[in-house]
Design an enzyme around this catalytic site. Structure first.
Site, PDB file in Angstrom:
ATOM      1  N   ARG A 176       0.839  -1.201   0.000  1.00  9.84           N
ATOM      2  CA  ARG A 176       0.000   0.000   0.000  1.00  9.84           C
ATOM      3  C   ARG A 176       0.874   1.250   0.000  1.00  9.84           C
ATOM      4  O   ARG A 176       0.557   2.241  -0.652  1.00  9.84           O
ATOM      5  CB  ARG A 176      -0.926  -0.023   1.212  1.00  9.84           C
ATOM      6  N   ASP A 205      -0.095  -6.657  -3.276  1.00 10.65           N
ATOM      7  CA  ASP A 205      -1.497  -6.328  -3.033  1.00 10.65           C
ATOM      8  C   ASP A 205      -2.006  -5.582  -4.258  1.00 10.65           C
ATOM      9  O   ASP A 205      -1.275  -5.367  -5.221  1.00 10.65           O
ATOM     10  CB  ASP A 205      -1.684  -5.509  -1.756  1.00 10.65           C
ATOM     11  N   HIS A 280      -6.518  -9.624  -4.020  1.00 15.43           N
ATOM     12  CA  HIS A 280      -5.522  -8.589  -3.702  1.00 15.43           C
ATOM     13  C   HIS A 280      -4.379  -8.632  -4.718  1.00 15.43           C
ATOM     14  O   HIS A 280      -3.205  -8.489  -4.356  1.00 15.43           O
ATOM     15  CB  HIS A 280      -4.975  -8.768  -2.283  1.00 15.43           C
ATOM     16  N   ASP A 344      -6.996 -14.152   1.435  1.00  8.20           N
ATOM     17  CA  ASP A 344      -8.096 -13.470   2.115  1.00  8.20           C
ATOM     18  C   ASP A 344      -8.921 -12.626   1.161  1.00  8.20           C
ATOM     19  O   ASP A 344      -8.464 -12.212   0.105  1.00  8.20           O
ATOM     20  CB  ASP A 344      -7.552 -12.582   3.240  1.00  8.20           C
ATOM     21  N   GLU A 345     -10.148 -12.361   1.564  1.00 10.46           N
ATOM     22  CA  GLU A 345     -11.045 -11.354   1.000  1.00 10.46           C
ATOM     23  C   GLU A 345     -11.245 -11.479  -0.510  1.00 10.46           C
ATOM     24  O   GLU A 345     -11.268 -10.472  -1.230  1.00 10.46           O
ATOM     25  CB  GLU A 345     -10.544  -9.945   1.362  1.00 10.46           C
ATOM     26  N   TRP A 411      -6.710 -13.989  11.773  1.00 11.68           N
ATOM     27  CA  TRP A 411      -6.801 -12.535  11.935  1.00 11.68           C
ATOM     28  C   TRP A 411      -8.208 -12.059  12.257  1.00 11.68           C
ATOM     29  O   TRP A 411      -8.385 -11.042  12.919  1.00 11.68           O
ATOM     30  CB  TRP A 411      -6.276 -11.836  10.675  1.00 11.68           C
ATOM     31  N   TYR A 436      -3.437  -5.493  15.382  1.00 15.07           N
ATOM     32  CA  TYR A 436      -3.474  -4.659  14.188  1.00 15.07           C
ATOM     33  C   TYR A 436      -2.980  -3.254  14.506  1.00 15.07           C
ATOM     34  O   TYR A 436      -3.705  -2.432  15.065  1.00 15.07           O
ATOM     35  CB  TYR A 436      -4.882  -4.651  13.588  1.00 15.07           C
ATOM     36  N   PHE A 437      -1.751  -2.984  14.106  1.00 15.27           N
ATOM     37  CA  PHE A 437      -1.110  -1.726  14.458  1.00 15.27           C
ATOM     38  C   PHE A 437      -1.512  -0.583  13.535  1.00 15.27           C
ATOM     39  O   PHE A 437      -1.007   0.537  13.678  1.00 15.27           O
ATOM     40  CB  PHE A 437       0.410  -1.892  14.460  1.00 15.27           C
ATOM     41  N   ASP A 438      -2.413  -0.845  12.573  1.00 20.35           N
ATOM     42  CA  ASP A 438      -2.980   0.268  11.805  1.00 20.35           C
ATOM     43  C   ASP A 438      -4.165   0.876  12.540  1.00 20.35           C
ATOM     44  O   ASP A 438      -4.738   1.861  12.070  1.00 20.35           O
ATOM     45  CB  ASP A 438      -3.403  -0.185  10.406  1.00 20.35           C
ATOM     46  N   TRP A 486      -0.665  -2.687   8.558  1.00 21.42           N
ATOM     47  CA  TRP A 486      -1.184  -2.389   7.230  1.00 21.42           C
ATOM     48  C   TRP A 486      -1.003  -0.904   6.988  1.00 21.42           C
ATOM     49  O   TRP A 486      -1.157  -0.086   7.903  1.00 21.42           O
ATOM     50  CB  TRP A 486      -2.653  -2.798   7.134  1.00 21.42           C
TER      51      TRP A 486
END
Length: 774
Positions: A176, A205, A280, A344-345, A411, A436-438, A486
């Site tokens: 990102r 990603d 992603h 994922d996703e 997660w 999650y450090f975001d 993230w």
């Protein structure tokens, strides 16, 4: 005998023992030892060892490299070239002794006046013993320039230490936002300091492909860059037109990767590559459209994408040939046992209508596209296993059935870890709640823009990879835990540091130290010393832990009781209630404050007479409805109850963190309530406080209306505001203020109308924090 007397006696004894011609040594107490993570067993003995220009490192040639980082630190800070030898002198040396009876990564550290001995089975154990020595040294050891007048002494201690978990990880999302090789290496240094052993690089990603693949050069030529729209909010960046020049990005050459991996190895850190699939991957599809179901030409997106429908096509054999070729090059570069494939996703809309995918479903006897994803993952797992590696992926790889040799990174809470471990699979726990450090780590009004949620240092510290629901057999499958950064909202290295430190220290202790050895008060003392090291190292760590927070309670008298606190217990909080500036001589907070009028509170943590952390300033509007009875005609949702029946009149306003306990929420429904002022009261304005965060499904009311009554039966409308829905990409607080003139009433009815159904579908949340009557 008090501490001062004890210290004087010990100092005298040391003076006698060392002789009057030798510089006197520091006397150490337990409070002087600030090792993070907390060792399993540490005994403090009398005396100290002093490093001098003549100190030798006694090392077998096999492990000579491990001492280099500490020698380099002494070279920079003291201008000493400490020698490495293979035979021990009479005294004044640090020796590394191989002890095959110890476990992997375990070490024993013995410090006496004459020498320092580190015992370990191998490289990592020696490294961790030396990192402990580093933390016992004065913080000046971290200086990159010569420091004068420092006694380079460490206390005499006996330490026996080993990690609780073998996976102690940190993930950096470099897709990102791209971070250079030097920053990656600086991060590896900090991992080693905290005895963490895994760096997970999220290399792929939608917004960027960051690793050179020689067989497919367009992956970085095209996929490594995007159109620069950094001035726009992440989730409000339009899709660039085909052909628009892409200038923002970057990638690691294969030589860069080799250098990173080698450097990490010297620091005891394993680098785990993540090559996302099947979703992603828009950066890959932008480079090679034939990898998707319909081969559309697309651009690398500049910001957020949801749902993610442009994904790899599992119906084509060419897709798997591509992925196998990519992974072959990746595995040549990364010796890691684990290869992360994301998983994922994936929104499988295209798979449902793609002719190739439908054929694959028929040919393989699959029931649906969920099983097609399982087929995809299982096939990739067989390939990875055939190369002697282990596939690991996010917990979505469980869907449709898990590949037999796969490891799961959980997660979405702990459910994936529970399910996988019950089936006999290894797991790495990385739940959003603690890892999650975001997420924000303090007051959102004071913090840089982040993804959302709230994860303060104290909550990270509570993380335990083994959850209560696990059986002892399941717990054996927990490899450890991992923090994830993230970077959608982290555009710079300075901000990456801010989001990472000191939370990484709390995570490190959570996965290293034994559960029974952890204690927040003690950690807060030790991590404060780590801050001093960060200061010397120039690390932009967050001081959010020093922010003052406030909790209010409405008393029976109608007055408000206010509790001030910071995350660190026993903090020196100074405050004023008259709006005057704060100083070290301002009143010290010691017990709850009581107010019964509109008051501006200023508060801040002080340390050694100086303010530290952000200034807390808040005006408590002590309005006419404060603490009055509230009747809810349409009651708030169970998930967001705020202060319950007093939530609308407790004078505490909510923040942009909608989990702060002040917001009451309505899902798809209107808010309707009645406040009983208990006596006829003069009213001029009614204010309704609201929050909008459309990314989280929270929308402003589309209208508010106020009614007054004298008897509680007959109401008249005295004012209304209509506000049509409007797109809003930011998180915003808004007061709906109704000026109603000079009117008298006992009862105030307020209706706030919910948007109902947002453009994205589903139900809309409406959040209200207070009804202010003035």
């Amino acid at each position: 005998m008090n501490k001062a007397v004890v210290g004087s006696v010990l100092l005298f004894l040391l003076f006698v023992a060392f002789g009057c011609t030798e510089k006197s040594k520091t006397v150490f107490s337990q409070e002087d030892i600030h090792i993070v993570p907390q060792p399993n067993d540490l005994k403090l003995n009398q005396g100290a060892f002093e490093f001098t220009p003549d100190t030798k490192f006694v090392v077998d040639g096999k492990y000579a490299e491990v001492v280099n980082f500490l020698r380099e630190k002494f070279n920079r800070s003291a201008n000493w070239e400490l020698e490495v030898v293979t035979a021990a002198p009479a005294n004044n040396f640090v020796e590394l002794v191989v002890d095959t009876s110890l476990k992997e990564e375990a070490y024993v550290l013995e410090v006496s006046r004459e020498k320092v001995t580190i015992k370990a089975k191998g490289y990592s154990g020696f490294l961790y013993g030396l990192e402990t020595v580093r933390q016992l040294l004065p913080v000046s050891i971290e200086s990159n320039t010569l420091v004068d007048a420092v006694d380079w002494v460490i206390p005499n201690v006996d330490v026996s230490d080993a990690p609780r978990f073998k996976w102690r990880g940190f993930m950096m999302d470099v897709s990102r936002h791209f971070f250079g090789k030097d920053y990656i290496m600086a991060t590896i240094d900090q991992l080693a300091l905290l005895k963490m052993n895994t760096l997970h690089l999220h290399l792929v990603d939608d917004q960027g492909w960051r690793i050179e693949i020689k067989k497919y050069p367009k992956l970085t030529q095209v996929g490594g860059f995007r159109v620069d729209q950094e001035e726009k909010p992440w989730n409000a960046r339009p899709t660039p037109e085909l052909g628009t020049k892409a200038t923002l990005g970057g990638f690691y050459t294969q030589e860069d990767i080799k250098e990173i991996v080698a450097y990490a190895s010297s620091k005891g850190v394993n680098v785990v590559p993540e090559i996302e699939m099947p979703a992603h991957v828009m950066s890959a599809i932008a480079a090679y459209p034939e990898l998707s179901c319909f081969q559309h030409q697309i651009m690398v997106p500049s910001g957020g994408v949801w749902p993610i429908t442009e994904i790899y096509c599992p119906g084509k054999e060419s897709t798997f040939a591509f992925l196998e070729n990519v992974l072959l090059e990746v595995m040549e570069l990364f010796p890691s046992q684990y290869i992360h494939i994301g998983g994922d996703e994936a929104t499988k809309t295209n798979w449902k209508v793609c002719a190739d995918c439908k054929k694959r479903v028929r040919d393989e006897g699959l029931a649906n596209v969920e099983e097609l994803q399982s087929y995809f993952i299982k096939r990739m797992e067989r390939f990875v296993s055939s190369k002697g590696r282990t596939l690991i992926g996010w917990d979505e790889i469980l869907e449709g059935g898990l590949a037999p040799g796969a490891t799961v990174m959980s997660w979405r809470g702990v459910k994936g870890g529970l399910e996988a471990s019950e089936a006999g699979h290894d797991v790495v726990m990385s739940p959003t709640s603690h890892c999650y450090f975001d997420y924000y780590q303090g007051d959102q009004n004071l913090e840089p823009l982040a993804w959302g949620g709230n994860l303060p240092l104290s909550k990270v510290y509570k993380f335990d990879p083994v959850v209560e629901e696990m059986t002892p057999e399941q717990a054996k499958h927990v490899l450890g835990g991992q923090a994830n950064l993230w970077t959608e909202y982290v555009p710079t290295e300075a901000q990456a540091q801010y989001m990472t430190y000191p939370r990484l220290a709390a995570l490190a202790e959570a996965v290293w130290s034994e559960k029974e050895d952890k204690e927040w008060l003690d950690f807060s003392r030790r991590v404060s010393s780590l801050f001093e090291r960060y200061n010397v190292l120039g690390i932009n760590y967050a001081k959010s832990v020093y922010q003052v927070s406030m909790e209010a309670t409405v008393l029976e008298s109608g007055a408000i009781s206010l509790v001030l606190e910071s995350e660190f217990p026993d903090s020196d909080i100074r405050f004023t209630l008259d709006g005057s500036p704060l100083t070290a001589t301002s009143e010290q907070y010691s017990s709850p404050l009581t107010i019964d009028k509109t008051t501006t509170i200023k508060a801040q943590v002080f340390k050694e007479g100086e303010p530290i952390g952000d200034l807390f300033e808040k005006t408590i509007t002590y309005h006419k409805a404060a603490g009055k009875p509230v009747t809810y005609i349409n009651r708030y949702h169970d998930s967001y109850q705020g202060a319950k029946d007093l939530g609308m009149v407790n004078v505490m306003r909510g923040s942009k963190n909608f989990h702060d306990g002040q917001w009451q929420g309505w899902l798809g429904d209107d808010m309707e309530l009645i406040i009983d002022l208990e006596n006829p009261t003069e009213i001029k304005t009614v204010t309704i406080g609201s929050l909008e965060n459309q990314g989280s499904g929270i929308y402003f009311p589309v209208g508010v209306e106020v009614f007054l009554s004298d008897d509680g039966n007959t109401y008249k409308s005295v004012g209304a505001i209509n506000r049509p829905y409007a797109v809003n990409s930011s998180s915003e607080l808004k007061d709906f203020v109704l000026e109603i003139g000079q009117q008298s009433a006992r009862y105030v009815k307020v209706i706030a109308r919910n948007l109902g159904t947002p453009p994205t579908g589903g139900g809309s949340w409406m959040f209200i924090d207070e009804v202010v009557v003035e």
